[in-house]
Design an enzyme around this catalytic site. Sequence first.
Site, PDB file in Angstrom:
ATOM      1  N   GLU A 156      21.230  23.697  -1.713  1.00 58.64           N
ATOM      2  CA  GLU A 156      20.891  23.014  -0.470  1.00 58.64           C
ATOM      3  C   GLU A 156      19.392  22.723  -0.405  1.00 58.64           C
ATOM      4  O   GLU A 156      18.579  23.506  -0.892  1.00 58.64           O
ATOM      5  CB  GLU A 156      21.284  23.940   0.690  1.00 58.64           C
ATOM      6  CG  GLU A 156      21.577  23.230   1.973  1.00 58.64           C
ATOM      7  CD  GLU A 156      21.986  24.218   3.065  1.00 58.64           C
ATOM      8  OE1 GLU A 156      23.002  23.943   3.720  1.00 58.64           O
ATOM      9  OE2 GLU A 156      21.311  25.219   3.279  1.00 58.64           O
ATOM     10  N   CYS A 216      12.296  22.040   2.174  1.00 56.83           N
ATOM     11  CA  CYS A 216      12.636  23.362   1.627  1.00 56.83           C
ATOM     12  C   CYS A 216      13.546  23.152   0.415  1.00 56.83           C
ATOM     13  O   CYS A 216      14.613  22.555   0.522  1.00 56.83           O
ATOM     14  CB  CYS A 216      13.358  24.156   2.704  1.00 56.83           C
ATOM     15  SG  CYS A 216      14.023  25.705   2.102  1.00 56.83           S
ATOM     16  N   CYS A 246      21.439  33.910  -6.859  1.00 52.31           N
ATOM     17  CA  CYS A 246      20.218  34.711  -7.020  1.00 52.31           C
ATOM     18  C   CYS A 246      20.597  36.095  -7.524  1.00 52.31           C
ATOM     19  O   CYS A 246      21.600  36.654  -7.085  1.00 52.31           O
ATOM     20  CB  CYS A 246      19.488  34.826  -5.682  1.00 52.31           C
ATOM     21  SG  CYS A 246      17.905  35.689  -5.807  1.00 52.31           S
ATOM     22  N   CYS A 304      19.582  40.618  -2.153  1.00 53.92           N
ATOM     23  CA  CYS A 304      19.120  41.242  -0.907  1.00 53.92           C
ATOM     24  C   CYS A 304      20.297  41.387   0.062  1.00 53.92           C
ATOM     25  O   CYS A 304      21.137  40.487   0.155  1.00 53.92           O
ATOM     26  CB  CYS A 304      18.016  40.400  -0.268  1.00 53.92           C
ATOM     27  SG  CYS A 304      16.565  40.237  -1.331  1.00 53.92           S
ATOM     28  N   CYS A 354      20.993  38.510   2.708  1.00 55.48           N
ATOM     29  CA  CYS A 354      20.916  37.108   2.253  1.00 55.48           C
ATOM     30  C   CYS A 354      22.242  36.651   1.683  1.00 55.48           C
ATOM     31  O   CYS A 354      22.787  37.278   0.769  1.00 55.48           O
ATOM     32  CB  CYS A 354      19.808  36.975   1.214  1.00 55.48           C
ATOM     33  SG  CYS A 354      19.727  35.337   0.492  1.00 55.48           S
ATOM     34  N   CYS A 402      27.730  22.874   7.622  1.00 57.22           N
ATOM     35  CA  CYS A 402      27.443  23.552   6.370  1.00 57.22           C
ATOM     36  C   CYS A 402      28.423  24.697   6.162  1.00 57.22           C
ATOM     37  O   CYS A 402      28.991  24.864   5.103  1.00 57.22           O
ATOM     38  CB  CYS A 402      26.011  24.093   6.403  1.00 57.22           C
ATOM     39  SG  CYS A 402      25.626  25.191   5.057  1.00 57.22           S
TER      40      CYS A 402
HETATM   41  N1  SAH Z   1      13.976  34.270  -3.017  1.00 55.40           N
HETATM   42  C1  SAH Z   1      12.838  33.932  -2.268  1.00 55.40           C
HETATM   43  C2  SAH Z   1      12.919  32.575  -1.607  1.00 55.40           C
HETATM   44  C3  SAH Z   1      14.226  32.193  -0.989  1.00 55.40           C
HETATM   45  S1  SAH Z   1      14.717  33.079   0.429  1.00 55.40           S
HETATM   46  C4  SAH Z   1      12.516  35.014  -1.258  1.00 55.40           C
HETATM   47  O1  SAH Z   1      13.338  35.906  -1.071  1.00 55.40           O
HETATM   48  O2  SAH Z   1      11.425  34.978  -0.707  1.00 55.40           O
HETATM   49  C5  SAH Z   1      13.666  32.371   1.692  1.00 55.40           C
HETATM   50  C6  SAH Z   1      13.491  33.272   2.908  1.00 55.40           C
HETATM   51  O3  SAH Z   1      14.706  33.327   3.685  1.00 55.40           O
HETATM   52  C7  SAH Z   1      13.152  34.702   2.521  1.00 55.40           C
HETATM   53  O4  SAH Z   1      12.113  35.236   3.291  1.00 55.40           O
HETATM   54  C8  SAH Z   1      14.445  35.392   2.811  1.00 55.40           C
HETATM   55  O5  SAH Z   1      14.266  36.744   2.991  1.00 55.40           O
HETATM   56  C9  SAH Z   1      14.951  34.683   4.041  1.00 55.40           C
HETATM   57  N2  SAH Z   1      16.367  34.918   4.316  1.00 55.40           N
HETATM   58  C10 SAH Z   1      17.360  35.131   3.450  1.00 55.40           C
HETATM   59  N3  SAH Z   1      18.543  35.324   4.084  1.00 55.40           N
HETATM   60  C11 SAH Z   1      18.282  35.233   5.399  1.00 55.40           C
HETATM   61  C12 SAH Z   1      19.091  35.350   6.574  1.00 55.40           C
HETATM   62  N4  SAH Z   1      20.397  35.575   6.510  1.00 55.40           N
HETATM   63  N5  SAH Z   1      18.484  35.203   7.766  1.00 55.40           N
HETATM   64  C13 SAH Z   1      17.168  34.938   7.852  1.00 55.40           C
HETATM   65  N6  SAH Z   1      16.354  34.818   6.782  1.00 55.40           N
HETATM   66  C14 SAH Z   1      16.913  34.976   5.560  1.00 55.40           C
HETATM   67 FE1  SF4 Z   2      17.378  36.062  -3.625  1.00 54.56          FE
HETATM   68 FE2  SF4 Z   2      16.713  37.950  -1.877  1.00 54.56          FE
HETATM   69 FE3  SF4 Z   2      15.475  35.551  -1.782  1.00 54.56          FE
HETATM   70 FE4  SF4 Z   2      18.066  35.806  -1.094  1.00 54.56          FE
HETATM   71  S1  SF4 Z   2      16.293  36.702  -0.040  1.00 54.56           S
HETATM   72  S2  SF4 Z   2      17.207  34.211  -2.366  1.00 54.56           S
HETATM   73  S3  SF4 Z   2      18.781  37.386  -2.534  1.00 54.56           S
HETATM   74  S4  SF4 Z   2      15.389  37.074  -3.442  1.00 54.56           S
END
Ligand code: SAH
Ligand code: SF4
Length: 392
Positions: free
Chosen positions: A96, A109, A116, A120, A123, A362
């Site tokens: 996306e 973005c 990934c 996390c 996420c 989405c």
């Molecule tokens: N992998 C990288 C970049 C992609 S995630 C990173 O983790 O920084 C981009 C941002 O979205 C990150 O700060 C991540 O923690 C946040 N994010 C992921 N899942 C989320 C969710 N369910 N609600 C809010 N923010 C989220």
């Molecule tokens: Fe990957 Fe964590 Fe970033 Fe999600 S928040 S994209 S799992 S590094």
Amino acid sequence: MTTTDQRINLLGVESNSLVRQVGAWGNKPFRAKQLLRWVHQRGIADFDQMTDLAKGFRSTLTENCTLQTPPVITQKVSTDGTRKWLFDVGNNNAVETVFIPEDDRGTLCISSQAGCTVACRFCSTGHQGFNRNLTTAEIVGQLWQARHDIMQDMPAARLAAAGEGATSAATHEQDLRVISNVVMMGMGEPLLNYDQLLPALQLMLDDNAYGLSRRRVTVSTSGVVPFMDRLAHDCPVALAVSLHAPNDALRDQLVPLNRKYPLAELIAACNRYLERAPRDFITFEYVMLDGVNDSDEHARQLVEITRQVKCKLNLIPFNPFPESGLGRSSNARIRQFSSLLVDQGVITTVRKTRGEDIDAACGQLAGDVKDRTRISERMQAFKSIPITEISS
Ligand code: SAH
Ligand code: SF4
């Protein structure tokens, strides 16, 4: 260099490699510059339209090169102007891309991986597992396509603004600034796809391509320390670090990469990064999870962390998804949390919500393709509501 059916996909070739390639075909280095401008600034995909290139060179290009973005599955525009593209990256995988227009800027973005590996807890991309790294052409292709589509929807007014007799190519160049900021905050961990990411960043900064300034390109990372050092050396763009917890015990749970690169190492890497860009700051992202990382005590610990680095803090209201088992902190809690930080002099912002009407769609796509990322939802708006701007 990226190839598609043996031909070179020019979207994935940064300036130095392009100079070498056109040289190998017997052309002077300035031909590479011209080509970059046609491809990235004017958005021309047909080599025959590149009229200031010699005919012979054009046929070499037609024979050996292509210009392909990943196919667009859907494109949606929200009532507030937020746009979202779903790109097909093969094998039933989709990524996306989200555009957020604002009065004074437009932020795109971009995704860096299909899935990934960092996994996390909060996420949805992490829950989906890892499919593959995107190529440089697929990363830059998101930018190329987004610009192209945004431009298509505004030709008449823009042409008028550019003045009588303006060509569409000239207008196209002028409208480079429609996308004034790029954030690598889509799907995936950009620093775990470093080799493909770096040329993409170089193209974003290249005056003959997208011409964005270093501070208007942001890489967001969960804290891949060795590659933070490499990025500082190779291309020190703005850095956002996904912190999400103020101590190792909790961060080990939420961001498993913390077990490899714990907070002390992460903070040290942030400070090394800033040595390369002394006037910059790190943006710490902190997703607000109800009853998990949002107590007053967490706020106090966070103050201690932020004192160790020149930084700003961005609080992100969590966007829940069923498998996570987590909830979003209440607005009152987020307010209380942020004021504790602000009172201690931490520059704190809270991310605001936009584009919600297209996020629903989405979610509906999830059955057809592996689109459980809901990036537009978690990103919602990169623009944050400033709580205050008190210098620490
Ligand atoms: N992998 C990288 C970049 C992609 S995630 C990173 O983790 O920084 C981009 C941002 O979205 C990150 O700060 C991540 O923690 C946040 N994010 C992921 N899942 C989320 C969710 N369910 N609600 C809010 N923010 C989220
Ligand atoms: Fe990957 Fe964590 Fe970033 Fe999600 S928040 S994209 S799992 S590094």
